[in-house]
Design an enzyme around this catalytic site. Structure first.
Site, PDB file in Angstrom:
ATOM      1  N   ARG A 192      26.344 -35.389  -2.254  1.00 50.45           N
ATOM      2  CA  ARG A 192      26.286 -34.246  -3.185  1.00 50.45           C
ATOM      3  C   ARG A 192      27.380 -34.371  -4.245  1.00 50.45           C
ATOM      4  O   ARG A 192      28.139 -35.342  -4.256  1.00 50.45           O
ATOM      5  CB  ARG A 192      26.402 -32.927  -2.429  1.00 50.45           C
ATOM      6  CG  ARG A 192      27.712 -32.735  -1.697  1.00 50.45           C
ATOM      7  CD  ARG A 192      27.631 -31.449  -0.891  1.00 50.45           C
ATOM      8  NE  ARG A 192      28.756 -31.282   0.015  1.00 50.45           N
ATOM      9  CZ  ARG A 192      29.746 -30.426  -0.163  1.00 50.45           C
ATOM     10  NH1 ARG A 192      29.774 -29.645  -1.228  1.00 50.45           N
ATOM     11  NH2 ARG A 192      30.708 -30.303   0.717  1.00 50.45           N
ATOM     12  N   ASP A 194      32.390 -42.172   7.814  1.00 46.96           N
ATOM     13  CA  ASP A 194      33.628 -41.449   7.518  1.00 46.96           C
ATOM     14  C   ASP A 194      34.537 -42.499   6.884  1.00 46.96           C
ATOM     15  O   ASP A 194      35.026 -43.410   7.569  1.00 46.96           O
ATOM     16  CB  ASP A 194      34.232 -40.903   8.812  1.00 46.96           C
ATOM     17  CG  ASP A 194      35.624 -40.312   8.599  1.00 46.96           C
ATOM     18  OD1 ASP A 194      36.163 -40.421   7.471  1.00 46.96           O
ATOM     19  OD2 ASP A 194      36.186 -39.763   9.557  1.00 46.96           O
ATOM     20  N   VAL A 195      34.753 -42.392   5.585  1.00 47.20           N
ATOM     21  CA  VAL A 195      35.450 -43.472   4.879  1.00 47.20           C
ATOM     22  C   VAL A 195      36.939 -43.550   5.184  1.00 47.20           C
ATOM     23  O   VAL A 195      37.614 -44.466   4.731  1.00 47.20           O
ATOM     24  CB  VAL A 195      35.219 -43.392   3.346  1.00 47.20           C
ATOM     25  CG1 VAL A 195      33.834 -43.881   2.983  1.00 47.20           C
ATOM     26  CG2 VAL A 195      35.494 -42.019   2.806  1.00 47.20           C
ATOM     27  N   TYR A 222      46.855 -33.276  -2.146  1.00 46.62           N
ATOM     28  CA  TYR A 222      45.750 -33.758  -2.993  1.00 46.62           C
ATOM     29  C   TYR A 222      46.288 -34.534  -4.199  1.00 46.62           C
ATOM     30  O   TYR A 222      45.819 -35.629  -4.504  1.00 46.62           O
ATOM     31  CB  TYR A 222      44.918 -32.554  -3.435  1.00 46.62           C
ATOM     32  CG  TYR A 222      43.696 -32.893  -4.252  1.00 46.62           C
ATOM     33  CD1 TYR A 222      42.545 -33.401  -3.646  1.00 46.62           C
ATOM     34  CD2 TYR A 222      43.669 -32.682  -5.625  1.00 46.62           C
ATOM     35  CE1 TYR A 222      41.409 -33.698  -4.390  1.00 46.62           C
ATOM     36  CE2 TYR A 222      42.541 -32.973  -6.381  1.00 46.62           C
ATOM     37  CZ  TYR A 222      41.413 -33.481  -5.748  1.00 46.62           C
ATOM     38  OH  TYR A 222      40.289 -33.770  -6.493  1.00 46.62           O
ATOM     39  N   LYS A 226      45.785 -38.548  -5.159  1.00 46.81           N
ATOM     40  CA  LYS A 226      45.153 -38.999  -6.411  1.00 46.81           C
ATOM     41  C   LYS A 226      46.110 -39.853  -7.243  1.00 46.81           C
ATOM     42  O   LYS A 226      45.691 -40.808  -7.902  1.00 46.81           O
ATOM     43  CB  LYS A 226      44.643 -37.798  -7.210  1.00 46.81           C
ATOM     44  CG  LYS A 226      43.545 -37.010  -6.496  1.00 46.81           C
ATOM     45  CD  LYS A 226      42.336 -37.883  -6.173  1.00 46.81           C
ATOM     46  CE  LYS A 226      41.164 -37.093  -5.603  1.00 46.81           C
ATOM     47  NZ  LYS A 226      39.996 -37.942  -5.333  1.00 46.81           N
ATOM     48  N   ILE A 229      35.610 -29.758 -12.585  1.00 41.85           N
ATOM     49  CA  ILE A 229      34.176 -30.034 -12.684  1.00 41.85           C
ATOM     50  C   ILE A 229      33.430 -29.083 -11.758  1.00 41.85           C
ATOM     51  O   ILE A 229      33.869 -28.837 -10.617  1.00 41.85           O
ATOM     52  CB  ILE A 229      33.887 -31.513 -12.277  1.00 41.85           C
ATOM     53  CG1 ILE A 229      34.801 -32.500 -13.034  1.00 41.85           C
ATOM     54  CG2 ILE A 229      32.411 -31.852 -12.461  1.00 41.85           C
ATOM     55  CD1 ILE A 229      34.635 -32.550 -14.530  1.00 41.85           C
TER      56      ILE A 229
HETATM   57  P1  NAP Z   1      32.153 -32.348  -3.120  1.00 38.85           P
HETATM   58  O1  NAP Z   1      31.048 -31.669  -3.831  1.00 38.85           O
HETATM   59  O2  NAP Z   1      32.891 -31.643  -2.045  1.00 38.85           O
HETATM   60  O3  NAP Z   1      31.586 -33.746  -2.569  1.00 38.85           O
HETATM   61  C1  NAP Z   1      32.389 -34.605  -1.820  1.00 38.85           C
HETATM   62  C2  NAP Z   1      31.493 -35.414  -0.912  1.00 38.85           C
HETATM   63  O4  NAP Z   1      32.329 -36.260  -0.101  1.00 38.85           O
HETATM   64  C3  NAP Z   1      30.680 -34.539   0.046  1.00 38.85           C
HETATM   65  O5  NAP Z   1      29.360 -35.004   0.134  1.00 38.85           O
HETATM   66  C4  NAP Z   1      31.433 -34.703   1.356  1.00 38.85           C
HETATM   67  O6  NAP Z   1      30.614 -34.559   2.502  1.00 38.85           O
HETATM   68  C5  NAP Z   1      31.890 -36.138   1.244  1.00 38.85           C
HETATM   69  N1  NAP Z   1      32.971 -36.420   2.197  1.00 38.85           N
HETATM   70  C6  NAP Z   1      33.973 -35.602   2.604  1.00 38.85           C
HETATM   71  N2  NAP Z   1      34.736 -36.228   3.509  1.00 38.85           N
HETATM   72  C7  NAP Z   1      34.220 -37.454   3.683  1.00 38.85           C
HETATM   73  C8  NAP Z   1      34.554 -38.561   4.506  1.00 38.85           C
HETATM   74  N3  NAP Z   1      35.600 -38.526   5.345  1.00 38.85           N
HETATM   75  N4  NAP Z   1      33.782 -39.672   4.436  1.00 38.85           N
HETATM   76  C9  NAP Z   1      32.718 -39.722   3.615  1.00 38.85           C
HETATM   77  N5  NAP Z   1      32.339 -38.709   2.820  1.00 38.85           N
HETATM   78  C10 NAP Z   1      33.088 -37.586   2.858  1.00 38.85           C
HETATM   79  O7  NAP Z   1      33.280 -32.825  -4.154  1.00 38.85           O
HETATM   80  P2  NAP Z   1      33.188 -33.278  -5.680  1.00 38.85           P
HETATM   81  O8  NAP Z   1      33.696 -32.171  -6.500  1.00 38.85           O
HETATM   82  O9  NAP Z   1      31.859 -33.866  -5.965  1.00 38.85           O
HETATM   83  O10 NAP Z   1      34.314 -34.402  -5.675  1.00 38.85           O
HETATM   84  C11 NAP Z   1      34.024 -35.805  -5.702  1.00 38.85           C
HETATM   85  C12 NAP Z   1      35.303 -36.542  -6.032  1.00 38.85           C
HETATM   86  O11 NAP Z   1      35.790 -36.109  -7.310  1.00 38.85           O
HETATM   87  C13 NAP Z   1      36.447 -36.272  -5.049  1.00 38.85           C
HETATM   88  O12 NAP Z   1      37.199 -37.438  -4.834  1.00 38.85           O
HETATM   89  C14 NAP Z   1      37.281 -35.243  -5.771  1.00 38.85           C
HETATM   90  O13 NAP Z   1      38.623 -35.261  -5.357  1.00 38.85           O
HETATM   91  C15 NAP Z   1      37.125 -35.717  -7.203  1.00 38.85           C
HETATM   92  N6  NAP Z   1      37.424 -34.678  -8.186  1.00 38.85           N
HETATM   93  C16 NAP Z   1      36.691 -33.543  -8.244  1.00 38.85           C
HETATM   94  C17 NAP Z   1      37.024 -32.583  -9.196  1.00 38.85           C
HETATM   95  C18 NAP Z   1      36.244 -31.300  -9.331  1.00 38.85           C
HETATM   96  O14 NAP Z   1      36.679 -30.458 -10.128  1.00 38.85           O
HETATM   97  N7  NAP Z   1      35.141 -31.099  -8.649  1.00 38.85           N
HETATM   98  C19 NAP Z   1      38.092 -32.795 -10.058  1.00 38.85           C
HETATM   99  C20 NAP Z   1      38.816 -33.967  -9.953  1.00 38.85           C
HETATM  100  C21 NAP Z   1      38.468 -34.909  -9.012  1.00 38.85           C
HETATM  101  P3  NAP Z   1      30.514 -33.074   3.219  1.00 38.85           P
HETATM  102  O15 NAP Z   1      30.039 -32.165   2.167  1.00 38.85           O
HETATM  103  O16 NAP Z   1      29.531 -33.296   4.317  1.00 38.85           O
HETATM  104  O17 NAP Z   1      31.907 -32.784   3.691  1.00 38.85           O
END
Ligand code: NAP
Length: 248
Positions: free
Chosen positions: A16, A64-65, A156, A160, A189
């Site tokens: 997702r 689980d990465v 966090y 990063k 985002i």
């Molecule tokens: P998200 O919607 O929570 O998606 C993260 C995905 O990673 C989920 O499918 C989650 O699975 C999976 N995940 C969690 N723990 C894991 C593990 N141990 N092994 C494998 N998969 C795992 O988050 P997102 O917003 O798309 O974020 C994606 C990346 O962008 C992340 O690295 C985040 O730090 C980075 N980011 C996001 C934002 C933002 O504003 N959204 C900003 C800066 C950076 P479950 O749902 O089943 O836990």
């Protein structure tokens, strides 16, 4: 027009959110994609949807990465399916926020393991097949808070910032083999990760962003598509911010 036909991409945490949108964009450009997520059901749903949308092969894997055994199995699965990994996107990530005085050691470790150790494990696995192929694209999804810090996110933002150091180091280690290693630092985002914020918090955040709005997963995926393509062949060790101008 970017054409990734005959390329194989592995995107972690792509069931997702941003990861799923990156997988979609790479598949749309012709790549075969491995959708990997901690939850197999989520990965399968995303893989099926992308396969039916673009009509080519996708593979769903559970991993689980933060776990070295899972990561080794995930690469085995990807190599079994497509015989190579041309593009690796280290996207899986979580938050466990809190001010440092109240931050539990387990929350520090969990975030560092899932966000940073995972990228080390995946890059280590990708190194051999990419070195052998003498090409590859590694894209690490960092965050603007790894550049600027953020109160309440010591774990966090450290993870990063660490990812950015890892990116620059591996860019140097792999450059002579034509393997590009770059990071994307998204701002705020719209995903499940930011859905946790209240409307007031979102409004406050938007007021600090020159473009005055949160970004969409597609904004990050567009940068990933560029970094996965030949258009970025002479770019390595860089951090591209996708943040509406928040950091400049
Ligand atoms: P998200 O919607 O929570 O998606 C993260 C995905 O990673 C989920 O499918 C989650 O699975 C999976 N995940 C969690 N723990 C894991 C593990 N141990 N092994 C494998 N998969 C795992 O988050 P997102 O917003 O798309 O974020 C994606 C990346 O962008 C992340 O690295 C985040 O730090 C980075 N980011 C996001 C934002 C933002 O504003 N959204 C900003 C800066 C950076 P479950 O749902 O089943 O836990």
């Amino acid at each position: 027009m970017i054409d990734l036909t005959s390329k194989a991409a592995l995107i972690t945490g792509s069931g997702r959110g941003i990861g799923r949108e990156i997988a979609r964009k790479l598949a749309q450009a012709g790549a075969d994609v491995v959708i990997s997520d901690i939850d197999l059901g989520t990965a399968k749903a995303a893989a099926d949807e992308i396969a039916s949308e673009f009509g080519h092969k996708t593979v769903a894997l559970a991993a689980d990465v933060s776990n070295a055994v899972d990561v080794a199995k995930m690469f085995e699965g990807a190599l079994d399916a497509f015989s190579k990994v041309d593009i690796l996107v280290n996207n899986a990530g979580i938050t466990r926020d809190g001010l440092i005085m109240r931050m539990k050691e387990e929350d520090w470790e969990l975030v560092l393991n899932i966000n940073l150790k995972s990228a080390f494990l995946c890059c280590r696995e990708a190194a051999r097949p990419m070195m052998k192929a003498r090409c590859g694209k590694i894209i690490n999804i960092a965050s603007v808070v790894g550049l600027m810090g953020n109160a309440g996110q010591a774990n966090y933002s450290a993870s990063k910032a660490g990812m950015i150091g890892l990116t620059k180091t591996l860019a140097r280690e792999f450059a002579s083999r034509s393997i590009n290693v770059n990071a994307i630092a998204p701002g705020f985002i719209r995903t499940a990760m930011t859905d946790k914020l209240t409307d007031a918090e979102k409004e406050k955040l938007s007021s600090q962003i020159p473009m005055a709005k949160l970004g969409e997963p597609g904004d990050v995926a567009a940068a990933a598509l560029f970094l996965a393509s030949g258009l970025s062949d002479y770019i390595t060790g860089q951090v591209i911010t996708v943040d509406g101008g928040l950091v400049m």
